[in-house]
Structure formats: C-alpha cells, structure tokens
Design an enzyme around this catalytic site. Structure first.
Site, PDB file in Angstrom:
ATOM      1  CG  ASN A   1      -2.191  -0.827   0.932  1.00  0.00           C
ATOM      2  OD1 ASN A   1      -3.030  -0.441   0.121  1.00  0.00           O
ATOM      3  ND2 ASN A   1      -2.296  -1.984   1.570  1.00  0.00           N
TER       4      ASN A   1
ATOM      5  CG  MET B   1       0.650  -5.359  11.588  1.00  0.00           C
ATOM      6  SD  MET B   1      -1.174  -5.311  11.437  1.00  0.00           S
ATOM      7  CE  MET B   1      -1.416  -5.930   9.776  1.00  0.00           C
TER       8      MET B   1
ATOM      9  CG  LEU C   1      -1.569   4.782  16.006  1.00  0.00           C
ATOM     10  CD1 LEU C   1      -2.107   5.828  15.032  1.00  0.00           C
ATOM     11  CD2 LEU C   1      -0.055   4.886  16.107  1.00  0.00           C
TER      12      LEU C   1
ATOM     13  CG  ASN D   1      -5.819   1.276   9.342  1.00  0.00           C
ATOM     14  OD1 ASN D   1      -4.735   0.961   8.853  1.00  0.00           O
ATOM     15  ND2 ASN D   1      -6.636   0.388   9.878  1.00  0.00           N
TER      16      ASN D   1
ATOM     17  CG  HIS E   1      -9.393  -3.567   8.395  1.00  0.00           C
ATOM     18  ND1 HIS E   1      -8.448  -4.135   9.231  1.00  0.00           N
ATOM     19  CD2 HIS E   1     -10.455  -4.417   8.399  1.00  0.00           C
ATOM     20  CE1 HIS E   1      -8.919  -5.276   9.714  1.00  0.00           C
ATOM     21  NE2 HIS E   1     -10.139  -5.465   9.223  1.00  0.00           N
TER      22      HIS E   1
END
Ligand code: GAR
Length: 206
Positions: free
Chosen positions: A18, A94, A97, A111, A113
């Site tokens: 990504n 991974m 936060l 993010n 997913h």
C-alpha cells in the site's frame, strides 16, 4: 518543494504494497502530495526498502528501546511533529496507536483495512471473512480513533468471495482494490473533499 505542499507520513510494519501504491500515485502525479517520512516499528520491513529505493526518508523506531507503549508513542508524536505532517496513513502498521497520538493528530490519521468494516476488525480479516462464509468482503479506508479499526468510514470497495476462495486468493483480490482505494481516499482529503461529522463522513465524488 512548494511551501504549501500536502505532507504525508506513512506508518508501516511489513510488506509495504500500500505504501508502494501511494508512492506510485505521487510519482504519476495523480496525488499532489509529498511523502515526507516513512516510519516503521520493525527493522527489516520490506516497506522501508521500497521507500529508500525512491529516496524517501525512513525511520525505524525500535519498540524494544522504550519502557512501554506510552513512551513509544511520545517518540512517534515528536517525530511526526518534526516533519509538520498533514496526514498520517497507516499502511499495514501493526501497532495500536495510543491516546496521545490520536488526540495530537485528531482527524489526521487514516488506515486501510482488508474487510468491509465494521465486519472483521483486527488481525486476519480475510481469514475471518472466509471462516464466516460471507459472499462479499472488501476493503475500507477509515479515520483512526482509539478503538481497533473502529473509526469513521471514508471509502469502501466491495469484493466478491467465491466458493473456491481461500485466505490467500481472497487477500490477493482485496489487496488489488486496496491499492486503488487508499490513494483515492488520500487525494479526497488532500483536495478538501471530505467532511467528518460525528461518525459520518460525507464526500464529493471525484
Ligand atoms: C493490507 O492488506 C492492509 O489492509 C492490512 O495489512 C496489509 C498490509 O499490506 N492492514 C490491516 O489489517 C490493519 N488492520 P502491505 O504492507 O502490503 O500494505
């Protein structure tokens, strides 16, 4: 570099495909942004090599040198502030936060997913989808809040799940879509086409 350029940080832990999609869309001038820094919590992440190949600054912040997650996050915040980052993109990062990072960069962390959230958050989302027997899965770009994959949804792409699929084949089909969806979401934010109101994200289609 123009003074008002939109500055990105990408946080990674592994393969970095990504990240590569983001690098490519900047290189191809589809995305008007500067990738200021790639930060990894794992030393040998392939993502770091991808960034270095493109002359992008990388930093490995070693979790083993911090007393706990709070201290680690403090170091992360300092680094991100140093680069005056406009948007932080988690790309296969991974680590969860902590509050300090989330609060310091409110509405500035996104993010990607590999499921249609809120279905199958957390680890091994594609395996969860196969095991559950869903007929469609996909990928989601969302703002990051203090939960796991639980923040407001920006964009999603639906991907069919076939009877013959296993985790690997489904992951591959989803990943291809991730590589389109993530740069598109970043572009929408950079172009100020996203509005966040509570949990609801509204957007002008581009
Ligand atoms: C991607 O499939 C991404 O959606 C997933 O990790 C992979 C990273 O691949 N992220 C999560 O599961 C986050 N909860 P990449 O390193 O090749 O981009």
């Amino acid at each position: 570099m123009p003074l008002n350029i939109f500055k990105l940080a990408v946080l990674v832990s592994g393969r970095g495909s990504n990240l590569q999609a983001i690098i490519d869309s900047i290189d191809q001038e589809e995305l008007d942004a500067h990738l200021s820094i790639v930060i990894s919590n794992t030393k040998d992440a392939m993502a770091l090599k991808r960034a270095e190949k493109h002359g992008i600054k990388t930093i490995f912040i070693d979790p083993s040198t911090y007393l706990n997650s709070k201290e680690y996050d403090k170091a992360l915040v300092l680094k991100l502030k140093e680069f005056s980052i406009d948007l932080i993109c988690l790309a296969g990062y991974m680590r969860v936060l902590g509050e300090e990072v989330i609060q310091t960069f409110e509405k500035k962390i996104i993010n990607i997913h590999p499921s249609l959230l809120p279905a199958f958050p957390g680890l091994n989302a594609q395996k969860q989808a196969i095991n559950h027997g869903v007929k469609f899965s996909g990928c989601t770009v969302h703002f990051v809040d203090s939960g796991v994959d639980s923040g407001p949804i920006i964009l999603q792409t639906v991907v069919p799940v076939y009877d013959s699929d296993d985790e690997k084949s489904l992951s591959k089909r989803i990943l291809e879509q991730e590589h389109y969806l993530y740069p598109k979401a970043i572009k929408m934010i950079q172009e100020n086409k996203i509005r966040l109101n509570g949990r609801t994200v509204t957007s002008k289609i581009i």
